[in-house]
Design a protein around this motif. Sequence first.
Motif, PDB file in Angstrom:
ATOM      1  N   PHE A 233       0.829  -1.203   0.000  1.00 50.86           N
ATOM      2  CA  PHE A 233       0.000   0.000   0.000  1.00 50.86           C
ATOM      3  C   PHE A 233       0.869   1.260   0.000  1.00 50.86           C
ATOM      4  O   PHE A 233       0.596   2.229  -0.717  1.00 50.86           O
ATOM      5  N   ARG A 234       1.952   1.241   0.757  1.00 52.86           N
ATOM      6  CA  ARG A 234       2.848   2.399   0.804  1.00 52.86           C
ATOM      7  C   ARG A 234       3.579   2.585  -0.528  1.00 52.86           C
ATOM      8  O   ARG A 234       3.801   3.722  -0.970  1.00 52.86           O
ATOM      9  N   LEU A 235       3.939   1.494  -1.186  1.00 48.98           N
ATOM     10  CA  LEU A 235       4.557   1.596  -2.514  1.00 48.98           C
ATOM     11  C   LEU A 235       3.630   2.303  -3.503  1.00 48.98           C
ATOM     12  O   LEU A 235       4.087   2.983  -4.429  1.00 48.98           O
ATOM     13  N   LEU A 236       2.330   2.137  -3.297  1.00 43.52           N
ATOM     14  CA  LEU A 236       1.333   2.735  -4.182  1.00 43.52           C
ATOM     15  C   LEU A 236       0.948   4.149  -3.768  1.00 43.52           C
ATOM     16  O   LEU A 236       0.034   4.746  -4.335  1.00 43.52           O
ATOM     17  N   GLY A 237       1.622   4.675  -2.747  1.00 44.51           N
ATOM     18  CA  GLY A 237       1.370   6.048  -2.329  1.00 44.51           C
ATOM     19  C   GLY A 237       0.384   6.195  -1.202  1.00 44.51           C
ATOM     20  O   GLY A 237      -0.014   7.317  -0.850  1.00 44.51           O
ATOM     21  N   GLY A 238      -0.034   5.094  -0.602  1.00 39.05           N
ATOM     22  CA  GLY A 238      -1.009   5.144   0.480  1.00 39.05           C
ATOM     23  C   GLY A 238      -0.369   5.222   1.841  1.00 39.05           C
ATOM     24  O   GLY A 238       0.838   5.076   1.995  1.00 39.05           O
ATOM     25  N   GLY A 239      -1.196   5.468   2.846  1.00 39.78           N
ATOM     26  CA  GLY A 239      -0.738   5.421   4.225  1.00 39.78           C
ATOM     27  C   GLY A 239      -0.488   6.754   4.886  1.00 39.78           C
ATOM     28  O   GLY A 239      -0.118   6.800   6.063  1.00 39.78           O
ATOM     29  N   ALA A 240      -0.683   7.852   4.159  1.00 43.82           N
ATOM     30  CA  ALA A 240      -0.473   9.174   4.756  1.00 43.82           C
ATOM     31  C   ALA A 240      -1.735   9.636   5.481  1.00 43.82           C
ATOM     32  O   ALA A 240      -2.830   9.113   5.256  1.00 43.82           O
ATOM     33  N   ALA A 241      -1.590  10.628   6.355  1.00 43.07           N
ATOM     34  CA  ALA A 241      -2.741  11.188   7.076  1.00 43.07           C
ATOM     35  C   ALA A 241      -3.695  11.850   6.085  1.00 43.07           C
ATOM     36  O   ALA A 241      -3.279  12.605   5.210  1.00 43.07           O
ATOM     37  N   GLY A 242      -4.979  11.586   6.250  1.00 40.69           N
ATOM     38  CA  GLY A 242      -5.955  12.074   5.287  1.00 40.69           C
ATOM     39  C   GLY A 242      -6.646  13.367   5.649  1.00 40.69           C
ATOM     40  O   GLY A 242      -7.421  13.894   4.861  1.00 40.69           O
ATOM     41  N   PRO A 247      -4.703  15.503  -0.771  1.00 42.28           N
ATOM     42  CA  PRO A 247      -5.664  14.518  -1.276  1.00 42.28           C
ATOM     43  C   PRO A 247      -5.269  13.095  -0.893  1.00 42.28           C
ATOM     44  O   PRO A 247      -4.078  12.791  -0.718  1.00 42.28           O
ATOM     45  N   LEU A 248      -6.270  12.236  -0.746  1.00 46.03           N
ATOM     46  CA  LEU A 248      -6.010  10.833  -0.458  1.00 46.03           C
ATOM     47  C   LEU A 248      -5.344  10.159  -1.650  1.00 46.03           C
ATOM     48  O   LEU A 248      -5.507  10.586  -2.802  1.00 46.03           O
ATOM     49  N   SER A 249      -4.611   9.084  -1.371  1.00 47.00           N
ATOM     50  CA  SER A 249      -4.071   8.262  -2.446  1.00 47.00           C
ATOM     51  C   SER A 249      -5.208   7.686  -3.275  1.00 47.00           C
ATOM     52  O   SER A 249      -6.296   7.387  -2.758  1.00 47.00           O
ATOM     53  N   ALA A 250      -4.971   7.515  -4.561  1.00 47.96           N
ATOM     54  CA  ALA A 250      -5.971   6.884  -5.426  1.00 47.96           C
ATOM     55  C   ALA A 250      -6.110   5.401  -5.114  1.00 47.96           C
ATOM     56  O   ALA A 250      -7.117   4.779  -5.445  1.00 47.96           O
ATOM     57  N   SER A 251      -5.092   4.825  -4.474  1.00 50.24           N
ATOM     58  CA  SER A 251      -5.147   3.419  -4.087  1.00 50.24           C
ATOM     59  C   SER A 251      -5.724   3.275  -2.691  1.00 50.24           C
ATOM     60  O   SER A 251      -5.746   4.242  -1.911  1.00 50.24           O
ATOM     61  N   ARG A 252      -6.196   2.067  -2.368  1.00 45.37           N
ATOM     62  CA  ARG A 252      -6.890   1.842  -1.099  1.00 45.37           C
ATOM     63  C   ARG A 252      -6.478   0.507  -0.486  1.00 45.37           C
ATOM     64  O   ARG A 252      -6.009  -0.401  -1.186  1.00 45.37           O
ATOM     65  N   GLU A 276     -16.998  -2.025  -4.885  1.00 44.88           N
ATOM     66  CA  GLU A 276     -17.924  -1.163  -5.633  1.00 44.88           C
ATOM     67  C   GLU A 276     -17.608   0.327  -5.485  1.00 44.88           C
ATOM     68  O   GLU A 276     -17.477   1.042  -6.497  1.00 44.88           O
ATOM     69  N   PRO A 277     -17.445   0.852  -4.267  1.00 43.52           N
ATOM     70  CA  PRO A 277     -17.110   2.270  -4.160  1.00 43.52           C
ATOM     71  C   PRO A 277     -15.751   2.602  -4.776  1.00 43.52           C
ATOM     72  O   PRO A 277     -15.564   3.693  -5.316  1.00 43.52           O
ATOM     73  N   PHE A 278     -14.811   1.669  -4.679  1.00 50.46           N
ATOM     74  CA  PHE A 278     -13.495   1.895  -5.288  1.00 50.46           C
ATOM     75  C   PHE A 278     -13.613   2.065  -6.792  1.00 50.46           C
ATOM     76  O   PHE A 278     -13.070   3.009  -7.374  1.00 50.46           O
ATOM     77  N   LEU A 279     -14.345   1.151  -7.439  1.00 53.71           N
ATOM     78  CA  LEU A 279     -14.489   1.226  -8.895  1.00 53.71           C
ATOM     79  C   LEU A 279     -15.264   2.473  -9.315  1.00 53.71           C
ATOM     80  O   LEU A 279     -15.008   3.047 -10.379  1.00 53.71           O
ATOM     81  N   LYS A 280     -16.197   2.904  -8.478  1.00 56.74           N
ATOM     82  CA  LYS A 280     -16.985   4.098  -8.800  1.00 56.74           C
ATOM     83  C   LYS A 280     -16.304   5.399  -8.378  1.00 56.74           C
ATOM     84  O   LYS A 280     -16.787   6.495  -8.693  1.00 56.74           O
ATOM     85  N   GLY A 281     -15.197   5.289  -7.638  1.00 56.05           N
ATOM     86  CA  GLY A 281     -14.498   6.492  -7.197  1.00 56.05           C
ATOM     87  C   GLY A 281     -15.171   7.198  -6.040  1.00 56.05           C
ATOM     88  O   GLY A 281     -14.957   8.402  -5.828  1.00 56.05           O
ATOM     89  N   VAL A 282     -16.008   6.482  -5.282  1.00 55.44           N
ATOM     90  CA  VAL A 282     -16.699   7.064  -4.134  1.00 55.44           C
ATOM     91  C   VAL A 282     -15.785   7.033  -2.916  1.00 55.44           C
ATOM     92  O   VAL A 282     -15.241   5.985  -2.563  1.00 55.44           O
ATOM     93  N   THR A 283     -15.619   8.171  -2.261  1.00 59.78           N
ATOM     94  CA  THR A 283     -14.731   8.291  -1.101  1.00 59.78           C
ATOM     95  C   THR A 283     -15.545   8.721   0.130  1.00 59.78           C
ATOM     96  O   THR A 283     -16.330   9.667   0.045  1.00 59.78           O
ATOM     97  N   PRO A 284     -15.360   8.049   1.258  1.00 62.10           N
ATOM     98  CA  PRO A 284     -16.044   8.488   2.480  1.00 62.10           C
ATOM     99  C   PRO A 284     -15.675   9.927   2.826  1.00 62.10           C
ATOM    100  O   PRO A 284     -14.519  10.323   2.687  1.00 62.10           O
ATOM    101  N   LYS A 285     -16.650  10.689   3.275  1.00 61.17           N
ATOM    102  CA  LYS A 285     -16.415  12.088   3.619  1.00 61.17           C
ATOM    103  C   LYS A 285     -15.962  12.221   5.078  1.00 61.17           C
ATOM    104  O   LYS A 285     -16.596  11.676   5.989  1.00 61.17           O
ATOM    105  N   GLY A 286     -14.872  12.946   5.289  1.00 58.29           N
ATOM    106  CA  GLY A 286     -14.405  13.204   6.631  1.00 58.29           C
ATOM    107  C   GLY A 286     -15.095  14.418   7.249  1.00 58.29           C
ATOM    108  O   GLY A 286     -15.814  15.157   6.577  1.00 58.29           O
ATOM    109  N   MET A 287     -14.850  14.646   8.523  1.00 58.15           N
ATOM    110  CA  MET A 287     -15.474  15.764   9.239  1.00 58.15           C
ATOM    111  C   MET A 287     -15.042  17.117   8.687  1.00 58.15           C
ATOM    112  O   MET A 287     -15.776  18.103   8.768  1.00 58.15           O
TER     113      MET A 287
END
Length: 291
Positions: A233-242, A247-252, A276-287
């Motif tokens: 996940f980190r190789l793909l750019g993930g794991g940082a504070a959101g 912006p969040l990483s495109a990977s999950r 399903e949300p990944f393929l549709k590009g739906v991202t949970p909304k933060g506070m």
Amino acid sequence: MFRTILAVAVLLAAVPNLAHAQSKPKGARVAVNGMQMYYEVSGKGAPLIVLHGAYMNIPSMGAIISKLAKTHQVYALELQGHGRTTDIDRPITYPNLADDIAAFMDAVGLKKADVFGYSMGAAAALQFGIRHPAKVDKLALASVSYDVEGMQPEFKEFIPNMKVEMFLEMPFAKEYPKLAANPKGFPELARKLIALEKEPMAWGEQVKALKAPVLIIAGDADVTTLEHTVSMFRLLGGGAAGDMGKPLSASRLAILPATSHTAVITQVDALHGFIEPFLKGVTPKGMFAAE
């Protein structure tokens, strides 16, 4: 990924409980790299290729296919020597399987598609993304690894001791002739899959260079270590504070609790809820997300 899947015996013993619940998919065969590849098409929407694990076939992937077909046009493939696809005089390797996916797309007129793969199918999908980036939109990979060093120690120790005879009495060996193009072909398939276990795998640099978004799904008791999954996940750019303005990483990354390797594919609702949300590009909304 469980590149051997000895425990698939448990999974395939439960296949009747994983039957498709939707209308019957349309099955066909197409010439791919010297073999006759069997595939099934179901649903409507953007194209999604689905790839099974080692020793498996389309039926043993279970209800996730029909679930995904509610919103996608699913192309479920049976890979070399598996299910109704013929075997050929060629090793089963991840690059070979990846090239078969690309050739399949050319044969049926698919220019680009999302891909969901499980276990061996996930590694094949990962290589597909590496080798044929222009053909893939997004990759959803369940139980995947990118380096043999990421496997659990006991499985690494087991690989050198694998013998064809170990697999001949497994439930999936007894099921094999029911669909197989060559009903007597299981020992050869097992030989090739044991050889696949011993193939070198160290794809870190290629994973880091991937442009396609990747969803990694793993069980918390999977055949790959949790550390390895997080490393990918980190190789793909993930794991940082959101919540820090970037912006969040495109990977999950998704981890299924209390889930072994062979139990990953049985968690249909959870898998669908991630894919399903990944393929549709739906991202949970933060506070702190802007309205």
